[in-house]
Design a protein around this motif. Structure first.
Motif, PDB file in Angstrom:
ATOM      1  N   ILE A 241      -5.642 -19.783  -2.613  1.00 51.18           N
ATOM      2  CA  ILE A 241      -5.961 -18.987  -1.429  1.00 51.18           C
ATOM      3  C   ILE A 241      -5.505 -17.554  -1.678  1.00 51.18           C
ATOM      4  O   ILE A 241      -4.336 -17.315  -2.009  1.00 51.18           O
ATOM      5  CB  ILE A 241      -5.263 -19.554  -0.177  1.00 51.18           C
ATOM      6  N   VAL A 242      -6.408 -16.612  -1.530  1.00 52.08           N
ATOM      7  CA  VAL A 242      -6.077 -15.208  -1.733  1.00 52.08           C
ATOM      8  C   VAL A 242      -5.256 -14.700  -0.551  1.00 52.08           C
ATOM      9  O   VAL A 242      -5.675 -14.818   0.607  1.00 52.08           O
ATOM     10  CB  VAL A 242      -7.354 -14.362  -1.888  1.00 52.08           C
ATOM     11  N   VAL A 243      -4.071 -14.170  -0.847  1.00 52.73           N
ATOM     12  CA  VAL A 243      -3.290 -13.495   0.187  1.00 52.73           C
ATOM     13  C   VAL A 243      -3.824 -12.066   0.274  1.00 52.73           C
ATOM     14  O   VAL A 243      -3.541 -11.223  -0.572  1.00 52.73           O
ATOM     15  CB  VAL A 243      -1.787 -13.503  -0.143  1.00 52.73           C
ATOM     16  N   ALA A 244      -4.626 -11.817   1.295  1.00 45.53           N
ATOM     17  CA  ALA A 244      -5.320 -10.532   1.402  1.00 45.53           C
ATOM     18  C   ALA A 244      -4.381  -9.389   1.736  1.00 45.53           C
ATOM     19  O   ALA A 244      -4.687  -8.227   1.445  1.00 45.53           O
ATOM     20  CB  ALA A 244      -6.422 -10.626   2.452  1.00 45.53           C
ATOM     21  N   GLY A 245      -3.235  -9.699   2.337  1.00 44.03           N
ATOM     22  CA  GLY A 245      -2.305  -8.638   2.673  1.00 44.03           C
ATOM     23  C   GLY A 245      -1.030  -9.160   3.282  1.00 44.03           C
ATOM     24  O   GLY A 245      -0.972 -10.296   3.774  1.00 44.03           O
ATOM     25  N   LYS A 246      -0.006  -8.314   3.237  1.00 45.84           N
ATOM     26  CA  LYS A 246       1.285  -8.613   3.857  1.00 45.84           C
ATOM     27  C   LYS A 246       1.653  -7.429   4.752  1.00 45.84           C
ATOM     28  O   LYS A 246       1.633  -6.279   4.314  1.00 45.84           O
ATOM     29  CB  LYS A 246       2.355  -8.840   2.794  1.00 45.84           C
ATOM     30  N   ILE A 247       1.954  -7.726   6.002  1.00 47.64           N
ATOM     31  CA  ILE A 247       2.209  -6.689   7.007  1.00 47.64           C
ATOM     32  C   ILE A 247       3.701  -6.675   7.332  1.00 47.64           C
ATOM     33  O   ILE A 247       4.279  -7.728   7.677  1.00 47.64           O
ATOM     34  CB  ILE A 247       1.402  -6.978   8.280  1.00 47.64           C
ATOM     35  N   PRO A 248       4.351  -5.545   7.242  1.00 49.64           N
ATOM     36  CA  PRO A 248       5.791  -5.497   7.538  1.00 49.64           C
ATOM     37  C   PRO A 248       6.069  -5.543   9.036  1.00 49.64           C
ATOM     38  O   PRO A 248       5.199  -5.255   9.860  1.00 49.64           O
ATOM     39  CB  PRO A 248       6.214  -4.150   6.941  1.00 49.64           C
ATOM     40  N   PHE A 249       7.294  -5.902   9.376  1.00 49.96           N
ATOM     41  CA  PHE A 249       7.728  -5.795  10.769  1.00 49.96           C
ATOM     42  C   PHE A 249       7.742  -4.320  11.150  1.00 49.96           C
ATOM     43  O   PHE A 249       8.283  -3.487  10.432  1.00 49.96           O
ATOM     44  CB  PHE A 249       9.117  -6.403  10.947  1.00 49.96           C
ATOM     45  N   ASP A 250       7.130  -3.995  12.268  1.00 51.15           N
ATOM     46  CA  ASP A 250       6.969  -2.596  12.649  1.00 51.15           C
ATOM     47  C   ASP A 250       6.898  -2.510  14.167  1.00 51.15           C
ATOM     48  O   ASP A 250       6.011  -3.096  14.792  1.00 51.15           O
ATOM     49  CB  ASP A 250       5.683  -2.041  12.016  1.00 51.15           C
ATOM     50  N   THR A 251       7.823  -1.788  14.772  1.00 52.01           N
ATOM     51  CA  THR A 251       7.827  -1.659  16.234  1.00 52.01           C
ATOM     52  C   THR A 251       6.613  -0.892  16.738  1.00 52.01           C
ATOM     53  O   THR A 251       6.313  -0.928  17.938  1.00 52.01           O
ATOM     54  CB  THR A 251       9.104  -0.948  16.711  1.00 52.01           C
ATOM     55  N   SER A 252       5.908  -0.199  15.847  1.00 53.89           N
ATOM     56  CA  SER A 252       4.695   0.508  16.263  1.00 53.89           C
ATOM     57  C   SER A 252       3.636  -0.471  16.772  1.00 53.89           C
ATOM     58  O   SER A 252       2.788  -0.094  17.583  1.00 53.89           O
ATOM     59  CB  SER A 252       4.119   1.311  15.090  1.00 53.89           C
ATOM     60  N   VAL A 253       3.685  -1.705  16.288  1.00 53.89           N
ATOM     61  CA  VAL A 253       2.735  -2.714  16.748  1.00 53.89           C
ATOM     62  C   VAL A 253       2.944  -2.988  18.237  1.00 53.89           C
ATOM     63  O   VAL A 253       1.988  -3.040  19.018  1.00 53.89           O
ATOM     64  CB  VAL A 253       2.883  -4.021  15.939  1.00 53.89           C
TER      65      VAL A 253
END
Length: 288
Positions: A241-253
């Protein structure tokens, strides 16, 4: 047209956030579908302008004809859900009726019948990022899988000229999820670095495999637990399974959601990661 569903094995992984980001930055003609009908939230990030509203009638409920009823109470004796109650006459409490129709079989005079009940509403709307098919399931109503199917039908009707159908799917592996991924080309599973999330990811992959869809993964808040993130990546590698991306913890979300907009509409670490995710995923899918 590529049909892509963004799903998750559990709630709270950031699935709708990722779906909204992809819709915001896809840069192509698209149609959107919010298939998480039990908790439809995509509309809060795109402020849709309502085009149509339709009633959704799902699971049937029993109804007693007072003109034919002989007041014997046999239906109430056989109702295991306690849905038939006595007021001035025998009546059906639709909130408790499970639609089993036993009462229609035991009534000696045919006074009980099954009638479709109003379970929700289906909408089509226009947004700045394309047309949106979405719905609202009324509290206590069932048949959300059927409602998801109806939402997808509306999305397809709106898809003329679109290169992408992007669906925000429900969490879990139940009927709504199955209805969401059926007929899709690919799914993007959004997970997070937690033991329960890894377990649910494995279950979700097992279900998705049966539908022959291409499976991709995105790891949200990956930097909160590096050891479990590594386990998720190892699992995806073993399953090809391709891991398309990793998103960091970010309070901007959180700030973006509070302000009713996709996080990609501002500068942030999470926004940058989502743009990279989109490029990787769309390249894999052959989308320019």
């Amino acid at each position: 047209m590529i049909r892509l569903a963004v799903v998750s094995g559990k709630g709270g992984t950031g699935k709708t956030m990722v779906a909204a980001a992809l819709a915001d930055i896809s840069g192509m003609p698209q149609v959107l579908a919010d298939c998480d009908v039990d908790a439809a939230n995509l509309e809060f990030l795109f402020h849709p302008r309502r085009l149509t509203t339709e009633e959704f009638r799902g699971l049937a409920a029993a109804r007693i004809d007072p003109e034919r009823c002989r007041d014997c109470g046999i239906c109430a004796d056989h109702c295991r859900f306690g849905a038939i109650v006595r007021n001035d006459a025998w009546e059906v409490d639709a909130l408790h009726c499970e639609g089993c129709a036993v009462c229609t079989y035991v009534c000696p005079v045919g006074a009980v019948s099954m009638k479709p009940r109003l379970c929700g509403e289906i909408y089509t709307s226009a947004t700045d990022r394309g047309n949106l098919a979405h719905a609202r399931l009324f509290p206590g109503s069932g048949n959300s899988g059927l409602l998801v199917t109806e939402v997808k039908k509306r999305a397809m009707r709106l898809a003329d000229g679109a290169d992408l159908l992007l669906a925000d799917g429900p969490p879990g592996i139940g009927c709504p999820l199955i209805a969401s991924i059926s007929g899709m080309d690919a799914v993007l599973i959004v997970t997070e670095p937690g033991v329960s999330a890894l377990h649910d990811l494995e279950r979700l992959v097992t279900v998705c495999r049966r539908f022959g869809v291409r499976i991709f993964a995105a790891i949200n808040r990956f930097d909160l637990a590096g050891d479990i993130c590594a386990r998720i990546e190892g699992y995806c590698e073993r399953e090809e399974i391709v891991v398309a991306g990793k998103i960091p913890f970010d309070t901007s979300v959180v700030d973006a959601v509070r302000n009713g907009r996709p996080v990609t509409q501002g500068d942030s670490a999470a926004g940058d990661a989502l743009r990279a995710l989109k490029n990787t995923l769309f390249a894999e899918l052959g989308l320019s």
